[in-house]
Structures are given as structure tokens and as C-alpha cells.
Design an enzyme around this catalytic site. Structure first.
Site, short mmCIF file in Angstrom:
data_model
loop_
_atom_site.label_atom_id
_atom_site.label_comp_id
_atom_site.label_asym_id
_atom_site.label_seq_id
_atom_site.Cartn_x
_atom_site.Cartn_y
_atom_site.Cartn_z
N GLU A 512 0.70 -1.11 -0.05
CA GLU A 512 0.03 0.12 -0.05
C GLU A 512 0.88 1.37 0.04
O GLU A 512 1.74 1.49 0.81
CB GLU A 512 -1.09 -0.03 1.12
CG GLU A 512 -1.75 1.14 1.41
CD GLU A 512 -2.66 1.57 0.39
OE1 GLU A 512 -2.31 3.02 -0.36
OE2 GLU A 512 -3.49 0.96 -0.25
N THR A 521 -12.27 2.40 -0.33
CA THR A 521 -13.52 1.54 0.13
C THR A 521 -13.87 2.30 1.63
O THR A 521 -15.01 2.53 1.79
CB THR A 521 -13.17 0.32 0.27
OG1 THR A 521 -12.61 -0.32 -0.84
CG2 THR A 521 -14.29 -0.54 0.76
N GLY A 527 -23.96 1.20 0.67
CA GLY A 527 -23.85 -0.48 1.05
C GLY A 527 -23.68 -1.20 -0.55
O GLY A 527 -22.64 -0.74 -1.21
N VAL A 634 4.85 0.23 -5.67
CA VAL A 634 5.49 -0.43 -6.59
C VAL A 634 6.05 0.35 -7.67
O VAL A 634 5.27 0.84 -8.42
CB VAL A 634 4.15 -1.44 -7.26
CG1 VAL A 634 4.97 -2.35 -8.14
CG2 VAL A 634 3.86 -2.22 -5.99
N HIS A 720 -20.62 12.18 -8.86
CA HIS A 720 -21.94 12.11 -7.83
C HIS A 720 -22.61 13.35 -7.58
O HIS A 720 -22.22 14.44 -7.30
CB HIS A 720 -21.27 11.55 -6.63
CG HIS A 720 -22.24 10.79 -5.68
ND1 HIS A 720 -23.08 11.45 -4.85
CD2 HIS A 720 -22.50 9.60 -5.22
CE1 HIS A 720 -23.86 10.64 -4.36
NE2 HIS A 720 -23.45 9.48 -4.47
N GLU A 733 -26.26 8.25 -0.80
CA GLU A 733 -27.47 8.21 -1.49
C GLU A 733 -28.66 7.28 -0.54
O GLU A 733 -29.49 7.39 -0.96
CB GLU A 733 -27.21 6.99 -2.80
CG GLU A 733 -28.05 7.34 -4.00
CD GLU A 733 -27.42 6.82 -5.18
OE1 GLU A 733 -28.32 6.32 -6.01
OE2 GLU A 733 -26.21 7.05 -5.47
N ARG A 736 -31.22 9.80 0.26
CA ARG A 736 -32.41 9.81 -0.48
C ARG A 736 -32.99 8.42 -0.49
O ARG A 736 -34.47 8.53 -0.72
CB ARG A 736 -31.77 10.18 -2.00
CG ARG A 736 -31.56 11.57 -2.16
CD ARG A 736 -30.80 12.00 -3.48
NE ARG A 736 -29.38 11.49 -3.27
CZ ARG A 736 -28.85 11.06 -4.55
NH1 ARG A 736 -29.43 10.88 -5.77
NH2 ARG A 736 -27.62 10.61 -4.54
N ARG A 757 -27.18 8.66 -11.04
CA ARG A 757 -26.27 9.55 -10.53
C ARG A 757 -26.12 10.83 -11.80
O ARG A 757 -25.89 11.86 -11.36
CB ARG A 757 -25.04 9.10 -10.06
CG ARG A 757 -25.24 8.31 -8.80
CD ARG A 757 -23.94 7.47 -8.32
NE ARG A 757 -24.05 7.12 -7.09
CZ ARG A 757 -23.44 6.43 -6.43
NH1 ARG A 757 -22.04 6.00 -6.82
NH2 ARG A 757 -23.51 5.74 -5.15
N HIS A 860 -16.47 11.29 -8.64
CA HIS A 860 -16.54 10.29 -7.71
C HIS A 860 -16.15 8.78 -8.17
O HIS A 860 -15.58 8.15 -7.43
CB HIS A 860 -18.19 10.02 -7.55
CG HIS A 860 -18.41 8.88 -6.45
ND1 HIS A 860 -17.86 9.00 -5.17
CD2 HIS A 860 -19.46 8.09 -6.40
CE1 HIS A 860 -18.41 8.00 -4.28
NE2 HIS A 860 -19.18 7.31 -5.25
N HIS A 861 -16.45 8.30 -9.51
CA HIS A 861 -15.86 7.06 -9.92
C HIS A 861 -15.45 7.12 -11.23
O HIS A 861 -16.01 7.82 -12.30
CB HIS A 861 -16.94 6.28 -9.66
CG HIS A 861 -16.52 4.71 -9.71
ND1 HIS A 861 -16.34 3.92 -8.60
CD2 HIS A 861 -16.68 3.93 -10.66
CE1 HIS A 861 -16.15 2.62 -8.91
NE2 HIS A 861 -16.32 2.55 -10.36
N GLU A 890 -11.83 -0.83 -8.84
CA GLU A 890 -12.03 0.44 -9.81
C GLU A 890 -10.92 0.63 -10.88
O GLU A 890 -10.94 1.24 -11.78
CB GLU A 890 -12.01 1.74 -9.04
CG GLU A 890 -12.79 2.79 -9.52
CD GLU A 890 -13.13 3.97 -8.74
OE1 GLU A 890 -13.32 5.18 -9.40
OE2 GLU A 890 -13.03 3.76 -7.52
N ARG A 900 -22.10 4.06 -13.00
CA ARG A 900 -22.24 3.10 -12.06
C ARG A 900 -23.30 3.29 -11.12
O ARG A 900 -23.43 4.54 -10.60
CB ARG A 900 -20.91 3.18 -11.19
CG ARG A 900 -20.82 1.95 -9.96
CD ARG A 900 -19.46 2.10 -9.32
NE ARG A 900 -19.47 3.29 -8.65
CZ ARG A 900 -19.81 3.56 -7.38
NH1 ARG A 900 -20.59 2.84 -6.97
NH2 ARG A 900 -19.48 4.83 -6.95
N GLY A 903 -23.97 1.22 -4.93
CA GLY A 903 -24.10 0.00 -4.34
C GLY A 903 -23.17 -1.05 -5.10
O GLY A 903 -23.23 -2.06 -4.45
N ALA A 905 -20.35 -0.70 -6.57
CA ALA A 905 -18.93 -0.60 -6.34
C ALA A 905 -18.50 -1.70 -5.27
O ALA A 905 -17.52 -2.46 -5.42
CB ALA A 905 -18.36 0.64 -6.01
N VAL A 906 -19.31 -1.51 -4.12
CA VAL A 906 -18.80 -2.67 -2.96
C VAL A 906 -19.07 -3.80 -3.49
O VAL A 906 -18.38 -5.03 -3.03
CB VAL A 906 -19.63 -2.24 -1.55
CG1 VAL A 906 -19.42 -3.14 -0.54
CG2 VAL A 906 -19.24 -0.98 -1.16
#
Length: 926
Positions: A512, A521, A527, A634, A720, A733, A736, A757, A860-861, A890, A900, A903, A905-906
Site C-alpha cells: 500500500e 473503500t 452499501g 510498486v 456524484h 445515496e 435519498r 447519478r 466520484h468514480h 475500480e 455506476r 451500491g 462498487a462494493v
């Protein structure tokens, strides 16, 4: 000393005539296991049942007597009659095993956090904040409210009697409300409730008086009334020991059956007069009157074995309260009666066997005792290693003491030039690290930066010691090391891959580049999506994988790789079960934008999924002794004869070495935090904030491209819609999905909040202000723990009524009220006539207080990344497998298409992370 004459087994008759069968008591300890409204759970009943029996009495954890009284999440309540049935179950469970059942009652006063009471301001004797960082200034109780509060204590006693308890303990300690009234630090009133010592003593005396009245009126003659006290306060002005004795004498004169010292150790001396080593219990016995001497005294702190309990009685305590040992050993009293010698730790595999509720298992008190009993494979050079800890204003030194395979101590080094105003955080984190035998433990809530700095300092000490061990053995610490599988990245995908590879028999290392574990993450909020799961079936939710597939494909604008997406959908329920089998259970379910059915799995307490997930995965990494190299980059993936041979790494000291491996898993995340890379593919996103952590720079994609890896969908970058702009913090999210709406500065809804999104973001950008407000009420807050976090972080504007909220956010009052009224009508009819919202119309927004968070879109992603096949093997531009290298998370493109779904991605990281770990381990064994 044999059991026939051990004093701990002698009965004790209390002043009211009640008889305790021995001198042992289970201390009241926070479990955080109540429901959100303070009602009792079945888990809690069984927890107390298991610990009753041979022990003389069980003092049940503090119950708050008023809705503004809970001092911690998951507290249990006695604030209304509807709490009586649950409390009755606890009392019956304890008494059925032969122990006395005593209930502690309290009010947190100024120690209550606003997020625990719906964002309301806590109450106290005076409008003076507690002397701790970030404390809220409370609202001073009026004289009339003080009278009402005393009545509420009386009502609580009446309910305890109705619930069948043998007694109550009045909680006058731990700087809660009763102590606040007696303290000259927190009580600076000028009416009859403050000023002189006699006036400050009036509130605890009145609480005792009303307790007696209720007991006389409704209880049997042997009803026990105890009082818990903290003997001193360190603040100036503050309670001193002579003040405490003065109050206790007055309480004893009115009538008490026991007093309960609230100290961390039985023989603790003064925290004010540090030059005097005399234990406070000795001072207490010397100075008390004949009247007070007739009241039995309970000691607590540090009792594990029989000799500890006997020592307490030798020093003058009449009763001994036992805390953590009763959690670790439900049958503690039986064990010490049989002369067992006990160690204070809990086997990490024994939660269910020990009947410890899940929230208590994660509470710091217990978490610090959890130990993996397997033998560590790490090797250190024994000795003491000194490191500096630097984080923000914090600068200190620590000594890390190591044995050959274990961290045996961590201590602060005395240095007048260093800031050591860090004691509580340090002690809590020190205990966690020692028990886990690893620096990779959960940070202390509210002190994350300091925690991570301390953990990193311990990691450095371990790295130094490991190098010295290698040198002592005649080796070269920079020589190549051999592994089966190298995992690059410590987010959810990397951790899941490492755990699975290890379980398949591989020797694994995680690399890491950042100083902490968790990657992006740890910031995940909503969720994990999956269809046809066990938890959906338990809740009666009918779902199908086919519908999940179709909605994800539609959400991705049909650009998703259909083969990868089919694999994703098929394996999602297995991934939910994989987490559950690793004690990471996502059994509450909500919904996100773009979905038509509740399939977003989250923790039972409805907290953000990211921290919960990483905490659970890291515990599994520690349990398996998987090597983790932090602040290590790395430099390249080594590739010879058309296959991967390992990696070249560079540590924080710029030392490089080779790690040989047959398999490399790349799980380095996306590139949302690399502004140049984002703008290269999407120039119009220049200037947007990002929700991602600093390490999300696309380094893994670049590494794999050097090996010839192909990429896909690199221009598909998701923004997002709901990001708090000053901190770049994502507003989940789930808010909402829990029923919130989006409102423009004009006070009007402008779009379907549950659309995907990309569409919601576009509508916000199209508004004149290019921002909007998330509006919700108390019902949404209560069902979404993330909302309390936002309140605590200061993002949230709140008011008791919509018109007052509108004033605070400079919005037209009539417009907002009309918007809410119209939306509430849609909820009643379950049809949104204006924008076609068809999901998460959960309930009208009509329960104050009301809340607002200003938001705008943020990067966001990144849906694009390297290409893989369904085995997670990385493909080159000719769609051929690059031998020995896998990718997950990702860093991979193609799964999510052009957008995406929240929920997914997890789900992606767990599904493909575990798959990568399995395939990489198998390849390494060939």
C-alpha cells in the site's frame, strides 16, 4: 486461601435488610446494544442471562430517563412506559438464575452529543460546554425544568420497580447530569440549585428523595437504592475529595444501601494531589462518619482473579464489582470460585459462544480484548524501538517494546518539548494494538488523524525490528523476498483478494503506497447491491438476478461488458455470504438510484458501509498474519519470458527491493484524484472536487499498460450529485433512499431524486446556483446512521419546523412548505405526479426537526480501466491473457459501463476481489 474461608463468598446484609449471597457484583457496562429508541433487544437479554447465576448481583448498564439523556449510541432507555416490557425481560433473566437485578439510571446532560438526540441541543445545569474538544454548549435547564427532571428520575424508578428489578443505582458519576449539578465547574447557577456547596448538593439529594418516595410507595421492603460517584474532578474549579465526602454524608443520612466508587483501578490515589500515593479507599475509610461507615462500599477496576477480589476486601471495600472479566468469561464467578487463573482476553472466534452482542463486540472496551490465539509468524529482533509520531499539532515520541514475535508494550516518551495531550486516545489505541499484535486496528473515533499517525509509528518500529532480525540472522534486509501472491492496494478489493488467496494456501503480501489501510473503500457510504440474497428473503423482498442485470445495464447506458456484468450479478449473493462467513454481516437493506427494489445491503446499525467493511476485513488480515507494507510503492511489475515474476518496491526511506511472486493482483483503484488524468479524458470536469482519497491516482492502470494491458471506457467518469463542497465529503445515496428529497434554492423539487447519478448531477448543474439542498426529517435521520455523522461534522442545518429551516438557508418559506406538502401527498398516494419517482417514497417528511445539507456534484468514480476476463485475468490489446497478473475493483473497466449504480462498487470489489485471490493462488501453486 480455600473457598471455605474466602471472604468473597460471605453473604452481606444491606441496610434495608436485603441479603446479597456473596460479595461479587457484575459492574454496569455500556453494551451499545439497544434499538435506536432505547428499547431492549433479545441479544441483550441473553447477554445478561448468561452472566447471572453464581454472582451475587448484576448491575445493568445505565438507562437514560429522558429523550435528551443518552450519552452513547445503542443506549437503553427507561424514559417511557413502553420500555417496561423489555426491561422486565432483563430483570427476569437475571433473577431466574439466582442473582439480584439492579438497574442503573442516569441522564447524560452536557455529555450528550447532538447527533444522538436528533440534532437537538443537550441540556445541563448551566450553558457551559464540557472541557473537551468539539463539545457542544448545552442549554441551561430552567428552574421549572429542573423540577421536571427530578420527577423524571422518580418515574424511572417507578418503571424499574414495575419491571421487577430488585433495586436501582443512581448514576452520580462519569460527569453525567447528577455530577454536573454538584460540580462547581459545570454548575454556575445563581438560584437554589447552584452557588454554594449545599445548593449544588440539592439536586442529587432530591433525586435520592424521590427514589425513596417511589420505593416506599410501590416497592417491597428490600428494594435496594445505591449511588455511584466519581470521587474527584481534575478541572479547576472541580469536585475535590472532601466535596465528595460531604455529599456522601448527606446521602447516607437520608438512606443508602451502598455507594459505588467509580474509578479505573481499585487502589487509585488522587488524580488531583498526584504527590500523595494513598489509595482513595483508605482516605475514605479514615475520614467517613459512623453513619457513612454503615453504608457498604463497592470497589471496581482491575479485578480478574480471586486474589484481586480478595485484595479489594482486604483494603476496605465491602463488595467488588467486576467489569471486563465478566464479558470475557460469562461464568466468571464459577471460574474464580474453582480457583482458575484467568487472563483478560477474548478469542476472536468466540463471540457467539460467549453470547456477546455484535455492537458490544465492536465497542472499544471489548475490541481491545479480542485476540487471535493462533501463533504469529512474524519475526522481530527483541528490544525497544523509539519512533516519532507527527499529526497536525500532535508531536510525540513512543517506545515500542518487542519480543521475537510480539508487541509487548507501547509507551509515551517523556519530553517537555512534545505535545502529549493525547492520553485517552493513546491508551485506547495502545490496548487495541497490543491485543491484536498488529498496528492494523480501527482508529479511535474522533481522533482518526492522531490514531493513524500512531499506528504508522508502530509500523515503522516493526519494520526496523524486522530488518535488524534479518541482519542478525546473517541475511540482507534488502535481498529479494519470496511470496506466492503480491496484492497491490489495500482497499476492499485488495483485502478481499489477500484473504481469499491466503485461505487457498498462498503466502501473501499486501503493498500500500499510502500510510493507512482502506483505500477509497473506507469512504464508501451506501452499501452493497445483490439480488436473491438470504437477507432479502428474510425480509420478504422478492428480487431477481435478471432484474438486477437489466437495471444495471440500463443504468450503464448499455455500455457495460455483458459477460462481466452477468458474472457480477450471478456471484453477488455468494459475495454477501462470503462476508457473513468472515463476520462482516450486511443484513439491513435499502435502495439506491437506478434500482427499483431494495437490494442495497448495509450493516444492521445502518452505518456507512465502508468503515464497517474495512474494519472487518482488516481483522481477517490480522488473523491470518498476512504481511502489509505501508508507504511502499510498486515501481514496476516484473515480467520475464512472457510471465509475471514479481514486483520492485520502494519504501518511504527510498530503499528498494524485489518481491518474487508468481502472481500479482492489482487493486489500486481508479484515478478520480488525478486531476490531469481526469481532464485528459473529460476536459469539462476541470475544477470539480473529488470524493476520493489522495491515493486514487490511476497508478495501477499505468503499471499494467506498461505490460501491454488494454483499457476500456476511460472517458466514462462519474460525478456524484450529492457532495458537500467545502470538505468534498460524500452525502450518501442512502439518505435519498431513506426518503429525502432534493430542493433548489427556490425551494422547489426539480428532478426525480432516485434517478441515476449522471442524470441527477446534470440537473443540479443546470440550476442557476449549480447546487441544491438535500432536505429530510427526523424519520429519515433515525433510519440512517450516516446522517448523525453529517450532523457531527457540521454539514447539517436544522430547525424544528420547515419555515424556520427555510429562513436559515435563505429559502422562500412558502415555497419550501408547499414543496413538502406536495411531496407528502405523493408519498400518501405512492405516486410522484411531478417527476415520476417510484422508489423510496417511504413516509411523509413531516416529523421535526427538519434538516438540510447543501450539495453539488463532484468527481466520484472512474468507470474506465484495464480490461479483464471473467477470471479477473488482465487482457492485452489482442484480448489475450497477460500471464500471472489479475485485477479487481475500480482499476478495472467495463463492468459499470457509462454510469455506476450506487451500491455496485462494493459488490464489485468483493465479487472480483475474492475471485482474483482464488485464481492467483491457484496459478501460484501450478
Amino acid at each position: 486461601m480455600n473457598n471455605a474461608i474466602t471472604p468473597i463468598l460471605r453473604p452481606l446484609t444491606l441496610p434495608n435488610g436485603a441479603v446479597l449471597k456473596n460479595r461479587l457484583i457484575m459492574a454496569p457496562m455500556t453494551t451499545c446494544t439497544g434499538f435506536y429508541d432505547g428499547t431492549v433487544t433479545s441479544e441483550l437479554v441473553e447477554y445478561y442471562r448468561a452472566r447471572a447465576g453464581s454472582i451475587g448481583a448484576v448491575i445493568v448498564e445505565c438507562c437514560f430517563i429522558d429523550t435528551k439523556g443518552p450519552a452513547f449510541p445503542g443506549a437503553i432507555a427507561i424514559d417511557s412506559d413502553n420500555k417496561i416490557p423489555g426491561l422486565t425481560r432483563i430483570a427476569d433473566a437475571i433473577k431466574s438464575k439466582g442473582s439480584k437485578a439492579i438497574l442503573q439510571i442516569y441522564h447524560g446532560g452536557r455529555m450528550v452529543e447532538p447527533e444522538l438526540i436528533g440534532g437537538k441541543v443537550p441540556v445541563a445545569p448551566s450553558a457551559i460546554a464540557a472541557p473537551r474538544e468539539g463539545a457542544t454548549t448545552p442549554q441551561a435547564l430552567t428552574a421549572e425544568e429542573v423540577d421536571v427532571m427530578i420527577t423524571k428520575f422518580g418515574d424511572a424508578v417507578n418503571r424499574a420497580i414495575k419491571a421487577g428489578f430488585d433495586g436501582v443505582e443512581i448514576h452520580g458519576a462519569n460527569t453525567y447530569l447528577i455530577q454536573q449539578f454538584y460540580s462547581p465547574n459545570s454548575n454556575q447557577r445563581d438560584d437554589k440549585w447552584g452557588g454554594s456547596r449545599d445548593n449544588r448538593a440539592r439536586f442529587p439529594l432530591e433525586v435520592l428523595e424521590i427514589t425513596h418516595k417511589m420505593a416506599d410507595r410501590f416497592a417491597h421492603d428490600g428494594f435496594i437504592i445505591g449511588y455511584r460517584f466519581s470521587p474527584e474532578e481534575i478541572e479547576v474549579p472541580g469536585i475535590r475529595f472532601d466535596d465528595t465526602l460531604y455529599l456522601l454524608e448527606k446521602l447516607a443520612a437520608r438512606g443508602l444501601d451502598y455507594v459505588h466508587f467509580s474509578v479505573g483501578q481499585l487502589l487509585r490515589p488522587s488524580i488531583v494531589d498526584t504527590s500523595d500515593p494513598t489509595p482513595l479507599i483508605e482516605k475514605y475509610r479514615t475520614l467517613r462518619s459512623e453513619t457513612l461507615a454503615k453504608v457498604p462500599v463497592i470497589g471496581v477496576g482491575g479485578v480478574i482473579n480471586k486474589t484481586d477480589a480478595e485484595s479489594a476486601l482486604d483494603h476496605g471495600y465491602d463488595l467488588v464489582a467486576v467489569g471486563k472479566a465478566c464479558i470475557a468469561y460469562p461464568d466468571w464467578a464459577d471460574r474464580i470460585i474453582n480457583n482458575e487463573q484467568l487472563e483478560l482476553y477474548i478469542d476472536s472466534t468466540q463471540r457467539e459462544a460467549l453470547i456477546i452482542p455484535e455492537p458490544l463486540w465492536r465497542f472499544s472496551l471489548v475490541d481491545a480484548m479480542i485476540r487471535d490465539v493462533s501463533v504469529s509468524g512474524r519475526k522481530y529482533k527483541a528490544g525497544v524501538y523509539q519512533e516519532k509520531v507527527e499529526a497536525e499539532a500532535l508531536k510525540l515520541k513512543i517506545n515500542v517494546t518487542l519480543d521475537t514475535d510480539r508487541i509487548t508494550d507501547i509507551s509515551l516518551v517523556k519530553d517537555d518539548t512534545l505535545d502529549v495531550d493525547f492520553t485517552t486516545t493513546f491508551e485506547n489505541l495502545r490496548t487495541r494494538i497490543l491485543v491484536a499484535n498488529s498496528p492494523h486496528v480501527d482508529a479511535i473515533t474522533g481522533a482518526t488523524t492522531q490514531s493513524e499517525a500512531l499506528k504508522k509509528a508502530v509500523s515503522r518500529a516493526l519494520a526496523t525490528s524486522s530488518k535488524e532480525h534479518v541482519i542478525d540472522e546473517g541475511g540482507n534486509p534488502n535481498a529479494p523476498q519470496n511470496y506466492d501472491v503480491v496484492v497491490i492496494g489495500s482497499g476492499g478489493a485488495g483485502l478481499a483478494a489477500a484473504i481469499q488467496a491466503c485461505d487457498e494456501g498462498a503466502h501473501v503480501v499486501i503493498i500500500e503506497k499510502m500510510p493507512t489501510i482502506g483505500g477509497n473503500t473506507i469512504k464508501a457510504s451506501v452499501g452493497m447491491n445483490a439480488a436473491e440474497t438470504r437477507f432479502q428473503k428474510l425480509k420478504g423482498i422478492e428480487d431477481s438476478k435478471e432484474l438486477f442485470y437489466e437495471e444495471t445495464l440500463k443504468g450503464g447506458k448499455f455500455k457495460n461488458n455483458p459477460i462481466l456484468l452477468r458474472e457480477f450479478v450471478e456471484l453477488a449473493p455468494e459475495a454477501i455470504e462470503w462476508l457473513a462467513s468472515h463476520e462482516i454481516e450486511l443484513n439491513d437493506i435499502t435502495i439506491t438510484g437506478g434500482m427499483s427494489i431494495d437490494r442495497t445491503h448495509r450493516p444492521a446499525d445502518r452505518s456507512a458501509v465502508g468503515g464497517f467493511l474495512i474494519s472487518g476485513l482488516v481483522k481477517n488480515v490480522n488473523k491470518r498474519n498476512i504481511d502489509v507494507l505501508l508507504e511502499t510503492s510498486v515501481a514496476e511489475i516484473l515480467f520475464e519470458n512472457d510471465t509475471v515474476t514479481g514486483v520492485k518496491v520502494v519504501d518511504e526511506y527510498n530503499d528498494s527491493r524485489i518481491l518474487n511472486a508468481k502472481s500479482v493482483i492489482v487493486a489500486t483503484g481508479g484515478f478520480s484524484a488525478n486531476r490531469e488524468m481526469v481532464v485528459k479524458y473529460r476536459p469539462e470536469l476541470d475544477g470539480f472536487v473529488t470524493t476520493n482519497h489522495k491515493g486514487a491516482t490511476g497508478s495501477g492502470i499505468a503499471m499494467l499498460q506498461k505490460l501491454g494491458a488494454d483499457t476500456v471506457d476511460m472517458g466514462e467518469i462519474q460525478i456524484h450529485p450529492t457532495v458537500e463542497q467545502t470538505t468534498s465529503y460524500l452525502i450518501s445515496e442512502s439518505i435519498r433512499g431513506g426518503g429525502a428529497i432534493l430542493v433548489s434554492q427556490e425551494g422547489k423539487r426539480f428532478f426525480n431524486e432516485m434517478e441515476t447519478r449522471d442524470k441527477v448531477s446534470a440537473e443540479i448543474i443546470a440550476l442557476p446556483e449549480k447546487s441544491a439542498w438535500v432536505i429530510f426529517d427526523e424519520q429519515v435521520r433515525l433510519n440512517n446512521k450516516a446522517a448523525d455523522e453529517y450532523i457531527g461534522r457540521g454539514f447539517v442545518v436544522s430547525a424544528p419546523f420547515p419555515n424556520e429551516l427555510a429562513l436559515k438557508i435563505n429559502m422562500d418559506q412558502d415555497a419550501l412548505q408547499q414543496t413538502l406538502a406536495r411531496y407528502n401527498q405523493f408519498v400518501e398516494q405512492q405516486h410522484d405526479d411531478d417527476f415520476g419517482r417510484a422508489t423510496a417514497l417511504r413516509h411523509p417528511l413531516n416529523h421535526g426537526p427538519f434538516y438540510a445539507i447543501r450539495i453539488a456534484p463532484g468527481v466520484h468514480h472512474t468507470m474506465g480501466g484495464v480490461t479483464i476476463n471473467t477470471d479477473t485475468a488482465v487482457l492485452d490489446s489482442h484480448k489475450q491473457v497477460i500471464d500471472g497478473v489479475w485485477a479487481a475493483g475500480e482499476v478495472v473497466g467495463g463492468i459499470h459501463g457509462a454510469n455506476r449504480i450506487g451500491g455496485n462498487a462494493v459488490a464489485d470489489i468483493i465479487i472480483f476481489g475474492t475471485l482474483a485471490g482464488r485464481r492467483a493462488a491457484a496459478h501460484a501453486r501450478r
